[in-house]
Design a protein around this motif. Structure first.
Motif, PDB file in Angstrom:
ATOM      1  N   GLN A  38      44.326  36.913  38.263  1.00 40.71           N
ATOM      2  CA  GLN A  38      43.243  36.019  37.839  1.00 40.71           C
ATOM      3  C   GLN A  38      42.527  35.393  39.034  1.00 40.71           C
ATOM      4  O   GLN A  38      41.435  34.873  38.887  1.00 40.71           O
ATOM      5  CB  GLN A  38      43.780  34.903  36.932  1.00 40.71           C
ATOM      6  CG  GLN A  38      44.040  35.347  35.505  1.00 40.71           C
ATOM      7  CD  GLN A  38      45.251  36.265  35.364  1.00 40.71           C
ATOM      8  OE1 GLN A  38      46.266  36.063  35.990  1.00 40.71           O
ATOM      9  NE2 GLN A  38      45.118  37.299  34.555  1.00 40.71           N
ATOM     10  N   GLU A  39      43.136  35.422  40.217  1.00 44.41           N
ATOM     11  CA  GLU A  39      42.548  34.768  41.393  1.00 44.41           C
ATOM     12  C   GLU A  39      41.867  35.744  42.346  1.00 44.41           C
ATOM     13  O   GLU A  39      41.530  35.382  43.458  1.00 44.41           O
ATOM     14  CB  GLU A  39      43.639  33.992  42.145  1.00 44.41           C
ATOM     15  CG  GLU A  39      44.178  32.825  41.359  1.00 44.41           C
ATOM     16  CD  GLU A  39      45.275  32.066  42.103  1.00 44.41           C
ATOM     17  OE1 GLU A  39      45.597  32.449  43.249  1.00 44.41           O
ATOM     18  OE2 GLU A  39      45.796  31.103  41.533  1.00 44.41           O
ATOM     19  N   LEU A  40      41.655  36.962  41.912  1.00 45.67           N
ATOM     20  CA  LEU A  40      41.042  37.968  42.775  1.00 45.67           C
ATOM     21  C   LEU A  40      39.521  37.873  42.747  1.00 45.67           C
ATOM     22  O   LEU A  40      38.933  37.475  41.749  1.00 45.67           O
ATOM     23  CB  LEU A  40      41.451  39.371  42.307  1.00 45.67           C
ATOM     24  CG  LEU A  40      42.934  39.700  42.352  1.00 45.67           C
ATOM     25  CD1 LEU A  40      43.170  41.066  41.736  1.00 45.67           C
ATOM     26  CD2 LEU A  40      43.476  39.645  43.752  1.00 45.67           C
ATOM     27  N   THR A  41      38.895  38.296  43.850  1.00 45.15           N
ATOM     28  CA  THR A  41      37.439  38.387  43.866  1.00 45.15           C
ATOM     29  C   THR A  41      37.034  39.584  42.995  1.00 45.15           C
ATOM     30  O   THR A  41      37.868  40.434  42.664  1.00 45.15           O
ATOM     31  CB  THR A  41      36.915  38.620  45.295  1.00 45.15           C
ATOM     32  OG1 THR A  41      37.373  39.897  45.740  1.00 45.15           O
ATOM     33  CG2 THR A  41      37.384  37.538  46.249  1.00 45.15           C
ATOM     34  N   ASP A  42      35.768  39.660  42.639  1.00 39.95           N
ATOM     35  CA  ASP A  42      35.284  40.776  41.818  1.00 39.95           C
ATOM     36  C   ASP A  42      35.570  42.111  42.495  1.00 39.95           C
ATOM     37  O   ASP A  42      35.949  43.077  41.842  1.00 39.95           O
ATOM     38  CB  ASP A  42      33.786  40.639  41.546  1.00 39.95           C
ATOM     39  CG  ASP A  42      33.481  39.527  40.552  1.00 39.95           C
ATOM     40  OD1 ASP A  42      34.415  39.087  39.844  1.00 39.95           O
ATOM     41  OD2 ASP A  42      32.317  39.103  40.485  1.00 39.95           O
ATOM     42  N   GLU A  45      37.975  42.822  44.636  1.00 39.86           N
ATOM     43  CA  GLU A  45      39.412  43.101  44.562  1.00 39.86           C
ATOM     44  C   GLU A  45      39.817  43.543  43.159  1.00 39.86           C
ATOM     45  O   GLU A  45      40.649  44.433  43.000  1.00 39.86           O
ATOM     46  CB  GLU A  45      40.228  41.867  44.959  1.00 39.86           C
ATOM     47  CG  GLU A  45      40.155  41.538  46.437  1.00 39.86           C
ATOM     48  CD  GLU A  45      40.814  40.225  46.779  1.00 39.86           C
ATOM     49  OE1 GLU A  45      41.500  40.178  47.811  1.00 39.86           O
ATOM     50  OE2 GLU A  45      40.658  39.248  46.019  1.00 39.86           O
ATOM     51  N   LYS A  46      39.196  42.942  42.153  1.00 41.95           N
ATOM     52  CA  LYS A  46      39.494  43.324  40.763  1.00 41.95           C
ATOM     53  C   LYS A  46      39.156  44.782  40.527  1.00 41.95           C
ATOM     54  O   LYS A  46      39.920  45.516  39.887  1.00 41.95           O
ATOM     55  CB  LYS A  46      38.715  42.442  39.781  1.00 41.95           C
ATOM     56  CG  LYS A  46      39.282  41.054  39.633  1.00 41.95           C
ATOM     57  CD  LYS A  46      38.454  40.238  38.680  1.00 41.95           C
ATOM     58  CE  LYS A  46      38.913  38.795  38.667  1.00 41.95           C
ATOM     59  NZ  LYS A  46      38.053  37.927  37.877  1.00 41.95           N
ATOM     60  N   ASN A 102      48.229  37.299  42.006  1.00 42.42           N
ATOM     61  CA  ASN A 102      47.747  36.706  40.766  1.00 42.42           C
ATOM     62  C   ASN A 102      46.420  37.388  40.435  1.00 42.42           C
ATOM     63  O   ASN A 102      45.415  37.155  41.105  1.00 42.42           O
ATOM     64  CB  ASN A 102      47.562  35.192  40.934  1.00 42.42           C
ATOM     65  CG  ASN A 102      47.156  34.521  39.645  1.00 42.42           C
ATOM     66  OD1 ASN A 102      46.738  35.168  38.683  1.00 42.42           O
ATOM     67  ND2 ASN A 102      47.263  33.213  39.612  1.00 42.42           N
TER      68      ASN A 102
END
Length: 64
Positions: free
Chosen positions: A12-16, A18-19, A10
């Motif tokens: 939208q649920e990633l840390t900065d 990971e994004k 998902n």
């Protein structure tokens, strides 16, 4: 294989951090490969390129 389950990601649920990793994979045209087969499917060259760009982005962010 590792203990991690193959669960859907998902974005939208990633840390900065990971994004940034996923954004760079997308910029390099590797996101489809990662989403289909996971990070382990990347070559060491591809992984190193992502790592190098993450480091570069972190340094640029620190300068601001």
């Amino acid at each position: 294989m590792s203990g991690k389950k193959n669960k859907p990601i998902n974005l939208q649920e990633l840390t900065d951090e990971e994004k940034v990793k996923y954004e760079i994979a997308e910029e390099l045209g590797l996101l489809d490969k990662v989403m289909a087969d996971g990070w382990r499917s990347l070559s060491s060259k591809e992984t190193g390129r992502i790592g190098g760009l993450i480091t570069k982005k972190k340094r640029e962010k620190e300068k601001k």
